[in-house]
Write a protein that holds these residues in place. Structure first.
Motif, short mmCIF file in Angstrom:
data_model
loop_
_atom_site.label_atom_id
_atom_site.label_comp_id
_atom_site.label_asym_id
_atom_site.label_seq_id
_atom_site.Cartn_x
_atom_site.Cartn_y
_atom_site.Cartn_z
N SER A 4 0.84 -1.20 0.00
CA SER A 4 0.00 0.00 0.00
C SER A 4 0.87 1.25 0.00
O SER A 4 1.99 1.24 0.52
CB SER A 4 -0.90 0.00 1.23
OG SER A 4 -0.12 -0.03 2.41
N TYR A 5 0.35 2.31 -0.58
CA TYR A 5 1.08 3.58 -0.58
C TYR A 5 0.11 4.74 -0.61
O TYR A 5 -1.06 4.59 -0.96
CB TYR A 5 2.05 3.67 -1.76
CG TYR A 5 1.42 3.86 -3.11
CD1 TYR A 5 1.33 5.12 -3.69
CD2 TYR A 5 0.90 2.78 -3.82
CE1 TYR A 5 0.76 5.30 -4.94
CE2 TYR A 5 0.32 2.96 -5.07
CZ TYR A 5 0.25 4.21 -5.62
OH TYR A 5 -0.33 4.39 -6.85
N ILE A 6 0.60 5.89 -0.19
CA ILE A 6 -0.14 7.14 -0.33
C ILE A 6 0.76 8.13 -1.06
O ILE A 6 1.98 7.99 -1.05
CB ILE A 6 -0.62 7.73 1.02
CG1 ILE A 6 0.55 8.12 1.91
CG2 ILE A 6 -1.56 6.77 1.73
CD1 ILE A 6 0.13 8.91 3.13
N ILE A 7 0.12 9.11 -1.67
CA ILE A 7 0.86 10.17 -2.36
C ILE A 7 0.58 11.48 -1.64
O ILE A 7 -0.58 11.84 -1.42
CB ILE A 7 0.42 10.30 -3.84
CG1 ILE A 7 0.67 8.99 -4.60
CG2 ILE A 7 1.16 11.46 -4.51
CD1 ILE A 7 0.07 8.97 -5.99
N VAL A 8 1.63 12.17 -1.27
CA VAL A 8 1.52 13.49 -0.64
C VAL A 8 2.19 14.48 -1.58
O VAL A 8 3.40 14.40 -1.83
CB VAL A 8 2.20 13.52 0.74
CG1 VAL A 8 2.04 14.90 1.38
CG2 VAL A 8 1.65 12.43 1.64
N ASP A 9 1.41 15.39 -2.12
CA ASP A 9 1.93 16.34 -3.09
C ASP A 9 1.05 17.58 -3.08
O ASP A 9 -0.17 17.47 -2.94
CB ASP A 9 1.93 15.70 -4.48
CG ASP A 9 2.81 16.43 -5.48
OD1 ASP A 9 2.87 17.68 -5.43
OD2 ASP A 9 3.42 15.76 -6.31
N ASP A 10 1.65 18.74 -3.22
CA ASP A 10 0.89 19.97 -3.23
C ASP A 10 0.46 20.38 -4.64
O ASP A 10 -0.08 21.47 -4.83
CB ASP A 10 1.64 21.11 -2.54
CG ASP A 10 3.05 21.32 -3.07
OD1 ASP A 10 3.45 20.59 -4.00
OD2 ASP A 10 3.74 22.20 -2.56
N ASP A 11 0.65 19.51 -5.61
CA ASP A 11 0.27 19.79 -7.00
C ASP A 11 -0.61 18.64 -7.52
O ASP A 11 -0.15 17.50 -7.64
CB ASP A 11 1.52 19.93 -7.85
CG ASP A 11 1.24 20.14 -9.32
OD1 ASP A 11 0.17 20.69 -9.65
OD2 ASP A 11 2.09 19.76 -10.15
N ALA A 12 -1.87 18.93 -7.80
CA ALA A 12 -2.83 17.90 -8.23
C ALA A 12 -2.40 17.19 -9.50
O ALA A 12 -2.57 15.97 -9.64
CB ALA A 12 -4.21 18.53 -8.41
N GLY A 32 -4.66 6.49 -0.79
CA GLY A 32 -5.21 7.83 -0.80
C GLY A 32 -4.16 8.86 -1.13
O GLY A 32 -2.97 8.54 -1.27
N THR A 33 -4.61 10.09 -1.25
CA THR A 33 -3.70 11.19 -1.55
C THR A 33 -3.96 12.34 -0.58
O THR A 33 -5.05 12.45 -0.01
CB THR A 33 -3.89 11.71 -2.99
OG1 THR A 33 -5.20 12.25 -3.13
CG2 THR A 33 -3.67 10.60 -4.01
N ALA A 34 -2.96 13.18 -0.41
CA ALA A 34 -3.09 14.35 0.44
C ALA A 34 -2.31 15.49 -0.19
O ALA A 34 -1.28 15.26 -0.83
CB ALA A 34 -2.55 14.06 1.84
N ASN A 35 -2.79 16.72 0.02
CA ASN A 35 -2.06 17.87 -0.49
C ASN A 35 -1.66 18.84 0.62
O ASN A 35 -1.13 19.89 0.35
CB ASN A 35 -2.84 18.59 -1.60
CG ASN A 35 -4.19 19.07 -1.14
OD1 ASN A 35 -4.50 19.03 0.04
ND2 ASN A 35 -4.99 19.53 -2.08
N THR A 36 -1.91 18.45 1.86
CA THR A 36 -1.44 19.24 3.01
C THR A 36 -0.80 18.30 4.02
O THR A 36 -1.07 17.09 4.04
CB THR A 36 -2.60 19.98 3.72
OG1 THR A 36 -3.46 19.02 4.35
CG2 THR A 36 -3.39 20.85 2.75
N SER A 37 0.02 18.86 4.88
CA SER A 37 0.69 18.04 5.88
C SER A 37 -0.31 17.43 6.87
O SER A 37 -0.16 16.28 7.28
CB SER A 37 1.76 18.85 6.61
OG SER A 37 1.19 19.98 7.25
N ASP A 38 -1.33 18.18 7.23
CA ASP A 38 -2.34 17.66 8.15
C ASP A 38 -3.07 16.46 7.55
O ASP A 38 -3.27 15.44 8.23
CB ASP A 38 -3.35 18.74 8.53
CG ASP A 38 -2.79 19.80 9.46
OD1 ASP A 38 -1.76 19.52 10.12
OD2 ASP A 38 -3.37 20.89 9.52
N ASP A 39 -3.47 16.58 6.30
CA ASP A 39 -4.15 15.47 5.62
C ASP A 39 -3.23 14.26 5.51
O ASP A 39 -3.66 13.12 5.66
CB ASP A 39 -4.64 15.88 4.24
CG ASP A 39 -5.79 16.86 4.29
OD1 ASP A 39 -6.43 16.99 5.36
OD2 ASP A 39 -6.07 17.48 3.24
#
Length: 66
Positions: A4-12, A32-39
């Motif tokens: 499993s993996y998630i993607i954290v990036d501030d660019d959609a 899942g994905t997140a674009n903020t550190s909190d998410d």
């Protein structure tokens, strides 16, 4: 074995490109994905992925990064 993996990036657009690359590998699945550190923290704590793909522009400063 599946990983499993998630993607954290501030660019959609970048999230989409990264997900497309991983789609070609059957042993990885996107949680899942997140674009903020909190998410991102919430996703990690909730799902406990095996891997995190992180791409945050260090030149962009937010209030929680000071």
């Amino acid at each position: 074995m599946k990983y499993s993996y998630i993607i954290v990036d501030d660019d959609a657009a970048s999230i989409s490109k990264t997900a497309k690359v991983f789609a070609g590998f059957s042993n990885y699945f996107l949680l899942g994905t997140a674009n903020t550190s909190d998410d991102a923290v919430n996703l990690v704590l909730e799902h406990k992925p095996k891997m995190i793909v992180l791409e945050i522009d260090p030149t962009k400063r937010t209030a929680d990064c000071r």
